[in-house]
Design a protein around this motif. Structure first.
Motif, PDB file in Angstrom:
ATOM      1  N   SER A  75       0.797  -1.204  -0.093  1.00 12.55           N
ATOM      2  CA  SER A  75       0.001   0.080  -0.044  1.00 12.55           C
ATOM      3  C   SER A  75       0.995   1.198   0.079  1.00 12.55           C
ATOM      4  CB  SER A  75      -0.834   0.010   1.196  1.00 12.55           C
ATOM      5  OG  SER A  75      -1.575   1.159   1.246  1.00 12.55           O
ATOM      6  N   TYR A  76       0.757   2.170  -0.794  1.00 10.91           N
ATOM      7  CA  TYR A  76       1.580   3.175  -1.142  1.00 10.91           C
ATOM      8  C   TYR A  76       0.862   4.493  -1.608  1.00 10.91           C
ATOM      9  CZ  TYR A  76       1.393   2.217  -6.219  1.00 10.91           C
ATOM     10  OH  TYR A  76       0.961   2.134  -7.521  1.00 10.91           O
ATOM     11  N   ASP A  77       1.528   5.455  -1.215  1.00  7.00           N
ATOM     12  CA  ASP A  77       1.145   7.009  -1.849  1.00  7.00           C
ATOM     13  C   ASP A  77       1.962   7.225  -3.068  1.00  7.00           C
ATOM     14  OD1 ASP A  77       0.843   9.591  -1.890  1.00  7.00           O
ATOM     15  OD2 ASP A  77       1.526  10.330  -0.156  1.00  7.00           O
ATOM     16  N   PRO A  78       0.976   7.185  -4.129  1.00 11.83           N
ATOM     17  CA  PRO A  78       1.318   7.501  -5.370  1.00 11.83           C
ATOM     18  C   PRO A  78       1.945   8.965  -5.626  1.00 11.83           C
ATOM     19  CG  PRO A  78      -0.942   7.457  -5.543  1.00 11.83           C
ATOM     20  CD  PRO A  78      -0.545   7.157  -3.887  1.00 11.83           C
ATOM     21  N   THR A  79       1.736   9.835  -4.802  1.00  7.71           N
ATOM     22  CA  THR A  79       2.272  11.250  -4.954  1.00  7.71           C
ATOM     23  C   THR A  79       3.503  11.275  -4.339  1.00  7.71           C
ATOM     24  OG1 THR A  79       1.433  12.094  -2.637  1.00  7.71           O
ATOM     25  CG2 THR A  79       0.045  12.066  -4.570  1.00  7.71           C
ATOM     26  N   GLN A  80       4.192  10.231  -3.721  1.00  9.28           N
ATOM     27  CA  GLN A  80       5.509  10.022  -3.309  1.00  9.28           C
ATOM     28  C   GLN A  80       6.311   9.088  -3.874  1.00  9.28           C
ATOM     29  OE1 GLN A  80       6.158  10.409   0.835  1.00  9.28           O
ATOM     30  NE2 GLN A  80       4.384  10.756   1.590  1.00  9.28           N
ATOM     31  N   LEU A  81       5.765   7.714  -4.391  1.00  9.44           N
ATOM     32  CA  LEU A  81       6.172   6.522  -4.793  1.00  9.44           C
ATOM     33  C   LEU A  81       5.401   6.158  -6.044  1.00  9.44           C
ATOM     34  CD1 LEU A  81       8.348   4.463  -4.428  1.00  9.44           C
ATOM     35  CD2 LEU A  81       6.722   3.737  -2.853  1.00  9.44           C
ATOM     36  N   SER A  82       5.981   5.922  -7.148  1.00  8.88           N
ATOM     37  CA  SER A  82       5.386   5.602  -8.482  1.00  8.88           C
ATOM     38  C   SER A  82       5.439   3.835  -8.550  1.00  8.88           C
ATOM     39  CB  SER A  82       5.981   6.188  -9.698  1.00  8.88           C
ATOM     40  OG  SER A  82       7.142   5.648  -9.930  1.00  8.88           O
ATOM     41  N   TYR A  83       4.284   3.552  -9.070  1.00 12.35           N
ATOM     42  CA  TYR A  83       4.253   2.170  -9.137  1.00 12.35           C
ATOM     43  C   TYR A  83       5.504   1.685 -10.227  1.00 12.35           C
ATOM     44  CZ  TYR A  83       2.067  -2.311 -10.849  1.00 12.35           C
ATOM     45  OH  TYR A  83       1.743  -3.578 -11.110  1.00 12.35           O
ATOM     46  N   ARG A  84       5.672   2.363 -11.192  1.00  6.02           N
ATOM     47  CA  ARG A  84       6.853   2.108 -11.945  1.00  6.02           C
ATOM     48  C   ARG A  84       8.020   2.006 -11.216  1.00  6.02           C
ATOM     49  NH1 ARG A  84       7.970   2.368 -17.491  1.00  6.02           N
ATOM     50  NH2 ARG A  84       5.937   3.444 -17.661  1.00  6.02           N
ATOM     51  N   THR A  85       8.445   2.593 -10.199  1.00  7.28           N
ATOM     52  CA  THR A  85       9.448   2.768  -9.212  1.00  7.28           C
ATOM     53  C   THR A  85       9.435   1.469  -8.397  1.00  7.28           C
ATOM     54  OG1 THR A  85       9.795   5.263  -8.924  1.00  7.28           O
ATOM     55  CG2 THR A  85      10.600   3.916  -7.287  1.00  7.28           C
ATOM     56  N   LEU A  86       8.432   0.934  -8.068  1.00  5.89           N
ATOM     57  CA  LEU A  86       8.271  -0.260  -7.308  1.00  5.89           C
ATOM     58  C   LEU A  86       8.562  -1.480  -8.231  1.00  5.89           C
ATOM     59  CD1 LEU A  86       4.673   0.390  -5.373  1.00  5.89           C
ATOM     60  CD2 LEU A  86       7.240   0.446  -4.360  1.00  5.89           C
ATOM     61  N   LEU A  87       8.219  -1.409  -9.543  1.00  7.62           N
ATOM     62  CA  LEU A  87       8.307  -2.562 -10.483  1.00  7.62           C
ATOM     63  C   LEU A  87       9.965  -2.368 -10.829  1.00  7.62           C
ATOM     64  CD1 LEU A  87       5.321  -2.669 -12.717  1.00  7.62           C
ATOM     65  CD2 LEU A  87       5.909  -3.989 -10.465  1.00  7.62           C
ATOM     66  N   PHE A 115       1.122  -8.753 -10.089  1.00 10.67           N
ATOM     67  CA  PHE A 115      -0.159  -8.989 -10.338  1.00 10.67           C
ATOM     68  C   PHE A 115      -0.950  -7.631 -10.450  1.00 10.67           C
ATOM     69  CE2 PHE A 115       1.531 -12.777  -8.256  1.00 10.67           C
ATOM     70  CZ  PHE A 115       0.309 -13.824  -8.952  1.00 10.67           C
ATOM     71  N   TYR A 116      -1.055  -7.219 -11.295  1.00 12.11           N
ATOM     72  CA  TYR A 116      -1.839  -5.944 -11.713  1.00 12.11           C
ATOM     73  C   TYR A 116      -3.156  -5.618 -11.185  1.00 12.11           C
ATOM     74  CZ  TYR A 116      -3.686  -7.751 -16.063  1.00 12.11           C
ATOM     75  OH  TYR A 116      -4.690  -8.505 -16.848  1.00 12.11           O
ATOM     76  N   HIS A 117      -3.542  -4.594 -10.682  1.00 10.45           N
ATOM     77  CA  HIS A 117      -5.035  -4.290 -10.086  1.00 10.45           C
ATOM     78  C   HIS A 117      -6.013  -3.412 -11.315  1.00 10.45           C
ATOM     79  CE1 HIS A 117      -4.315  -5.576  -6.329  1.00 10.45           C
ATOM     80  NE2 HIS A 117      -3.034  -5.475  -6.534  1.00 10.45           N
ATOM     81  N   ASP A 118      -5.287  -2.903 -12.095  1.00 12.59           N
ATOM     82  CA  ASP A 118      -6.013  -2.227 -13.286  1.00 12.59           C
ATOM     83  C   ASP A 118      -5.316  -2.134 -14.642  1.00 12.59           C
ATOM     84  OD1 ASP A 118      -4.293   0.085 -12.919  1.00 12.59           O
ATOM     85  OD2 ASP A 118      -5.583   0.874 -11.409  1.00 12.59           O
ATOM     86  N   ALA A 119      -5.893  -1.439 -15.587  1.00 11.29           N
ATOM     87  CA  ALA A 119      -5.302  -1.507 -16.850  1.00 11.29           C
ATOM     88  C   ALA A 119      -4.274  -0.571 -17.044  1.00 11.29           C
ATOM     89  CB  ALA A 119      -6.202  -0.857 -17.977  1.00 11.29           C
ATOM     90  N   GLU A 120      -4.069   0.469 -16.123  1.00 12.13           N
ATOM     91  CA  GLU A 120      -2.851   1.441 -16.027  1.00 12.13           C
ATOM     92  C   GLU A 120      -1.722   0.727 -15.719  1.00 12.13           C
ATOM     93  OE1 GLU A 120      -0.399   4.579 -16.764  1.00 12.13           O
ATOM     94  OE2 GLU A 120      -2.329   3.994 -17.822  1.00 12.13           O
ATOM     95  N   GLN A 121      -1.992  -0.043 -14.309  1.00 10.98           N
ATOM     96  CA  GLN A 121      -0.690  -0.924 -13.861  1.00 10.98           C
ATOM     97  C   GLN A 121      -0.377  -2.100 -14.775  1.00 10.98           C
ATOM     98  OE1 GLN A 121      -1.751  -2.675 -10.015  1.00 10.98           O
ATOM     99  NE2 GLN A 121      -1.349  -0.716  -9.002  1.00 10.98           N
ATOM    100  N   GLU A 122      -1.221  -2.510 -15.621  1.00  8.61           N
ATOM    101  CA  GLU A 122      -0.904  -3.861 -16.596  1.00  8.61           C
ATOM    102  C   GLU A 122      -0.024  -3.063 -17.642  1.00  8.61           C
ATOM    103  OE1 GLU A 122      -2.872  -7.106 -19.777  1.00  8.61           O
ATOM    104  OE2 GLU A 122      -4.098  -5.337 -18.884  1.00  8.61           O
ATOM    105  N   LYS A 123      -0.373  -1.797 -18.084  1.00 15.98           N
ATOM    106  CA  LYS A 123       0.498  -1.306 -19.183  1.00 15.98           C
ATOM    107  C   LYS A 123       1.797  -0.783 -18.615  1.00 15.98           C
ATOM    108  CE  LYS A 123       0.413   2.995 -21.664  1.00 15.98           C
ATOM    109  NZ  LYS A 123      -0.106   4.395 -21.983  1.00 15.98           N
ATOM    110  N   ILE A 124       1.942  -0.378 -17.325  1.00 18.42           N
ATOM    111  CA  ILE A 124       3.308  -0.096 -16.994  1.00 18.42           C
ATOM    112  C   ILE A 124       4.028  -1.300 -16.642  1.00 18.42           C
ATOM    113  CG2 ILE A 124       4.483   0.700 -14.899  1.00 18.42           C
ATOM    114  CD1 ILE A 124       2.048   2.745 -14.446  1.00 18.42           C
ATOM    115  N   ALA A 125       3.417  -2.292 -16.309  1.00 24.26           N
ATOM    116  CA  ALA A 125       4.071  -3.525 -15.703  1.00 24.26           C
ATOM    117  C   ALA A 125       4.712  -4.300 -17.179  1.00 24.26           C
ATOM    118  CB  ALA A 125       3.002  -4.751 -15.082  1.00 24.26           C
TER     119      ALA A 125
END
Length: 184
Positions: A75-87, A115-125
């Motif tokens: 669980s993260y704050d997307p204003t401080q940490l991006s999904y791309r950075t986590l991946l 395991f993506y949770h929405d279309a945007e996460q899938e695209k980034i993954a």
């Protein structure tokens, strides 16, 4: 050791969720907490995802017969940490080239997966995985990219396991690799 179910994470408003599997979940949790505590990480829970057994427990998952992966839900704050950075961190902290294996840990429960949770996460993954495969792992990435299904928190004694057991088992494939920044 208690086998009582852990309390599920309740993220604050605006939080986003990322779910990854990279082998033994104790080391994955420990590394993410160490890297991102105070930098946008709200919580990280170890658990099970990707299988077909209701309410799986550790022993059942370790048997390899449930289809679940040992995983981490962040669980993260997307204003401080991006999904791309986590991946990108995910691909630096484990070996994504060994199907169903991390170091000496073998079985589908130790697979590398996002395991993506929405279309945007899938695209980034898919984008990050393609770049990582080409630039860092030279065509060897075996990571699965799957839609997130039902999440099951692992038993409470697995949460923060390496904090409570500093000499506990850590998979030898869990360490931070030095790679150059990804190019577009």
């Amino acid at each position: 050791m208690s086998s009582a179910p852990a309390q599920p994470m309740t993220p604050p408003p605006g939080a986003q969720t990322a779910t990854v599997a990279a082998g033994c979940f104790w080391g994955v949790e420990h590394m993410y907490r160490r890297e991102y505590k105070g930098k946008g990480l709200y919580d990280a829970r170890v658990g099970y995802i990707g299988g077909d057994t209701e309410n799986p427990g550790y022993r059942a998952v370790c048997s390899g017969r449930t289809g679940h992966a040992e995983a981490l839900q962040i669980s993260y704050d997307p204003t401080q940490l991006s999904y791309r950075t986590l991946l990108e961190f995910f691909y630096k902290m484990h070996d994504p080239t060994t199907p169903n294996r991390q170091g000496p840990d073998v079985g589908t429960q130790y697979r590398s997966a996002i395991f993506y949770h929405d279309a945007e996460q899938e695209k980034i993954a898919r984008d990050v995985t393609q770049k990582v495969d080409q630039q860092w792992w030279k065509g060897g990435v075996a990571t699965e990219i799957l839609q997130a299904g039902r999440w099951w928190d692992a038993e409470e004694y697995h949460q923060l396991y390496l904090d409570h057991n500093p000499g506990g088992y850590e998979c030898p494939s869990h360490f931070l690799r030095k790679f150059p920044d990804l190019r577009d």
